[in-house]
Design a protein around this motif. Sequence first.
Motif, PDB file in Angstrom:
ATOM      1  N   ILE A 149     -66.168  11.821  23.269  1.00  0.00           N
ATOM      2  CA  ILE A 149     -65.160  12.717  23.119  1.00  0.00           C
ATOM      3  C   ILE A 149     -64.051  12.132  22.098  1.00  0.00           C
ATOM      4  O   ILE A 149     -63.470  10.976  22.245  1.00  0.00           O
ATOM      5  CB  ILE A 149     -64.439  12.681  24.493  1.00  0.00           C
ATOM      6  CG1 ILE A 149     -65.625  13.184  25.747  1.00  0.00           C
ATOM      7  CG2 ILE A 149     -63.212  13.436  24.823  1.00  0.00           C
ATOM      8  CD1 ILE A 149     -65.270  13.247  26.848  1.00  0.00           C
ATOM      9  N   ARG A 150     -63.573  13.116  21.200  1.00  0.00           N
ATOM     10  CA  ARG A 150     -62.430  12.763  20.604  1.00  0.00           C
ATOM     11  C   ARG A 150     -61.048  13.145  20.968  1.00  0.00           C
ATOM     12  O   ARG A 150     -60.865  14.211  21.580  1.00  0.00           O
ATOM     13  CB  ARG A 150     -62.478  13.661  19.196  1.00  0.00           C
ATOM     14  CG  ARG A 150     -63.705  13.351  18.429  1.00  0.00           C
ATOM     15  CD  ARG A 150     -63.740  14.171  17.147  1.00  0.00           C
ATOM     16  NE  ARG A 150     -65.056  13.641  16.391  1.00  0.00           N
ATOM     17  CZ  ARG A 150     -65.474  14.661  15.305  1.00  0.00           C
ATOM     18  NH1 ARG A 150     -65.354  15.948  15.054  1.00  0.00           N
ATOM     19  NH2 ARG A 150     -66.405  14.048  14.569  1.00  0.00           N
ATOM     20  N   ILE A 151     -60.036  12.076  21.175  1.00  0.00           N
ATOM     21  CA  ILE A 151     -58.917  12.237  21.771  1.00  0.00           C
ATOM     22  C   ILE A 151     -57.899  11.745  20.683  1.00  0.00           C
ATOM     23  O   ILE A 151     -57.562  10.605  20.503  1.00  0.00           O
ATOM     24  CB  ILE A 151     -58.719  11.275  22.881  1.00  0.00           C
ATOM     25  CG1 ILE A 151     -59.934  11.317  24.135  1.00  0.00           C
ATOM     26  CG2 ILE A 151     -57.377  11.373  23.550  1.00  0.00           C
ATOM     27  CD1 ILE A 151     -59.777  10.536  25.106  1.00  0.00           C
TER      28      ILE A 151
ATOM     29  N   ARG B 128     -52.342   9.855  25.542  1.00  0.00           N
ATOM     30  CA  ARG B 128     -53.575   9.773  25.290  1.00  0.00           C
ATOM     31  C   ARG B 128     -54.224   8.854  26.370  1.00  0.00           C
ATOM     32  O   ARG B 128     -55.584   8.922  26.617  1.00  0.00           O
ATOM     33  CB  ARG B 128     -53.763   8.942  23.828  1.00  0.00           C
ATOM     34  CG  ARG B 128     -55.150   8.991  23.495  1.00  0.00           C
ATOM     35  CD  ARG B 128     -55.224   9.017  22.027  1.00  0.00           C
ATOM     36  NE  ARG B 128     -54.508   7.818  21.262  1.00  0.00           N
ATOM     37  CZ  ARG B 128     -54.902   7.441  20.006  1.00  0.00           C
ATOM     38  NH1 ARG B 128     -55.611   8.343  19.125  1.00  0.00           N
ATOM     39  NH2 ARG B 128     -54.324   6.570  19.438  1.00  0.00           N
TER      40      ARG B 128
ATOM     41  N   ILE C 251     -57.478   9.536  28.640  1.00  0.00           N
ATOM     42  CA  ILE C 251     -58.834   8.490  28.742  1.00  0.00           C
ATOM     43  C   ILE C 251     -59.071   8.213  30.121  1.00  0.00           C
ATOM     44  O   ILE C 251     -60.089   8.332  30.581  1.00  0.00           O
ATOM     45  CB  ILE C 251     -58.610   7.360  28.123  1.00  0.00           C
ATOM     46  CG1 ILE C 251     -58.715   7.863  26.533  1.00  0.00           C
ATOM     47  CG2 ILE C 251     -59.341   6.277  28.141  1.00  0.00           C
ATOM     48  CD1 ILE C 251     -58.156   6.681  25.553  1.00  0.00           C
TER      49      ILE C 251
ATOM     50  N   LYS D  23     -62.332   8.929  32.156  1.00  0.00           N
ATOM     51  CA  LYS D  23     -63.333   8.127  32.634  1.00  0.00           C
ATOM     52  C   LYS D  23     -63.630   8.103  34.200  1.00  0.00           C
ATOM     53  O   LYS D  23     -64.641   7.828  34.697  1.00  0.00           O
ATOM     54  CB  LYS D  23     -62.453   6.673  32.488  1.00  0.00           C
ATOM     55  CG  LYS D  23     -62.452   5.999  31.024  1.00  0.00           C
ATOM     56  CD  LYS D  23     -62.054   4.619  30.879  1.00  0.00           C
ATOM     57  CE  LYS D  23     -62.021   4.128  29.735  1.00  0.00           C
ATOM     58  NZ  LYS D  23     -61.286   2.718  29.673  1.00  0.00           N
TER      59      LYS D  23
ATOM     60  N   ARG E  57     -67.382   7.481  26.253  1.00  0.00           N
ATOM     61  CA  ARG E  57     -67.466   7.265  24.740  1.00  0.00           C
ATOM     62  C   ARG E  57     -66.341   7.848  24.078  1.00  0.00           C
ATOM     63  O   ARG E  57     -66.129   9.393  24.253  1.00  0.00           O
ATOM     64  CB  ARG E  57     -68.608   7.732  24.167  1.00  0.00           C
ATOM     65  CG  ARG E  57     -69.988   7.008  24.780  1.00  0.00           C
ATOM     66  CD  ARG E  57     -71.298   7.591  24.145  1.00  0.00           C
ATOM     67  NE  ARG E  57     -71.228   7.642  22.787  1.00  0.00           N
ATOM     68  CZ  ARG E  57     -71.869   8.771  22.108  1.00  0.00           C
ATOM     69  NH1 ARG E  57     -72.451   9.764  22.665  1.00  0.00           N
ATOM     70  NH2 ARG E  57     -72.104   8.631  20.786  1.00  0.00           N
ATOM     71  N   PHE E  58     -65.412   7.279  23.443  1.00  0.00           N
ATOM     72  CA  PHE E  58     -64.272   7.794  22.834  1.00  0.00           C
ATOM     73  C   PHE E  58     -63.821   7.625  21.273  1.00  0.00           C
ATOM     74  O   PHE E  58     -64.330   6.491  21.190  1.00  0.00           O
ATOM     75  CB  PHE E  58     -62.878   7.674  23.689  1.00  0.00           C
ATOM     76  CG  PHE E  58     -63.129   7.531  25.133  1.00  0.00           C
ATOM     77  CD1 PHE E  58     -63.142   8.912  25.616  1.00  0.00           C
ATOM     78  CD2 PHE E  58     -63.063   6.764  26.061  1.00  0.00           C
ATOM     79  CE1 PHE E  58     -63.257   9.178  27.216  1.00  0.00           C
ATOM     80  CE2 PHE E  58     -63.410   6.880  27.403  1.00  0.00           C
ATOM     81  CZ  PHE E  58     -63.373   8.111  27.766  1.00  0.00           C
ATOM     82  N   ASP E  59     -63.509   8.315  20.745  1.00  0.00           N
ATOM     83  CA  ASP E  59     -63.050   8.432  19.434  1.00  0.00           C
ATOM     84  C   ASP E  59     -61.517   8.548  19.109  1.00  0.00           C
ATOM     85  O   ASP E  59     -61.304   9.945  19.652  1.00  0.00           O
ATOM     86  CB  ASP E  59     -63.860   9.294  18.401  1.00  0.00           C
ATOM     87  CG  ASP E  59     -63.527   9.299  17.103  1.00  0.00           C
ATOM     88  OD1 ASP E  59     -62.784   8.293  16.424  1.00  0.00           O
ATOM     89  OD2 ASP E  59     -63.809  10.442  16.240  1.00  0.00           O
ATOM     90  N   LEU E  60     -60.982   7.733  19.002  1.00  0.00           N
ATOM     91  CA  LEU E  60     -59.456   7.599  18.773  1.00  0.00           C
ATOM     92  C   LEU E  60     -58.809   7.691  17.364  1.00  0.00           C
ATOM     93  O   LEU E  60     -59.360   6.874  16.637  1.00  0.00           O
ATOM     94  CB  LEU E  60     -58.749   6.358  19.541  1.00  0.00           C
ATOM     95  CG  LEU E  60     -59.195   6.087  20.965  1.00  0.00           C
ATOM     96  CD1 LEU E  60     -58.568   5.090  21.591  1.00  0.00           C
ATOM     97  CD2 LEU E  60     -59.242   7.396  22.013  1.00  0.00           C
TER      98      LEU E  60
END
Length: 223
Positions: free
Chosen positions: A172-174, A186, A190, A194, A200-203
Amino acid sequence: MKNANKESGALISGISRHRLATDGEGVTTLVGFHGCPLCCGYCLNPHTLKDPSKCRVYTPLDLYAEARLDEIYFLATNGGITFGGGEPALHHDFIADFRELCGTDWRITLETSLNVPVEAIESLSNIVDEFIIDIKDMNPETYRRYTGRSNERVRQNLGLLAARGRAGDCLIRIPLIPGFNSENDRKNSIDELKSIGFSRFDLFTYITRINPLWHEENTPAKS
């Protein structure tokens, strides 16, 4: 294997081959569909929102014939096709037909906003290996200001993927969106994600390049 629908053509805005570690695992070919339900302020691909005359119509068979030139790279690296756009989930039937042609050895990744009917994600959840999801921001007001749309469908589809045990297959792109959200916003996104099972995150931070279509919609008319 059933016969894929050779007549189900779709507008493709571009195809980029030999991508490595940028759109999912291994060597990938990025396929961009034309059209998107959103109009985001800093859209990376505003050309997918207008001027379809510059796009080419592909059927699943057309795309398979072109993509299979790189099959050796896909098989050697656990790579395959990444469908992006625009919004690829609007073309779930096309992707299903393509999967029938390429089989299960190619990895299929979907770059999506999830702002599509639930039925589309229900179908794709049985086809796609990995989802790369750009949720913008989980706050409904912030999301609407930035995209011009509600994020109700996004929330529904996140719940669907979690309920089907696919949360671990989602990146997940945040983004930090200058002028629209903050680091605290942000963090709140998240924390909410969660709580429903995503991990799984893309910051990253958006480049402040104004989408001209968004600018037109959000500029008051002169009296």
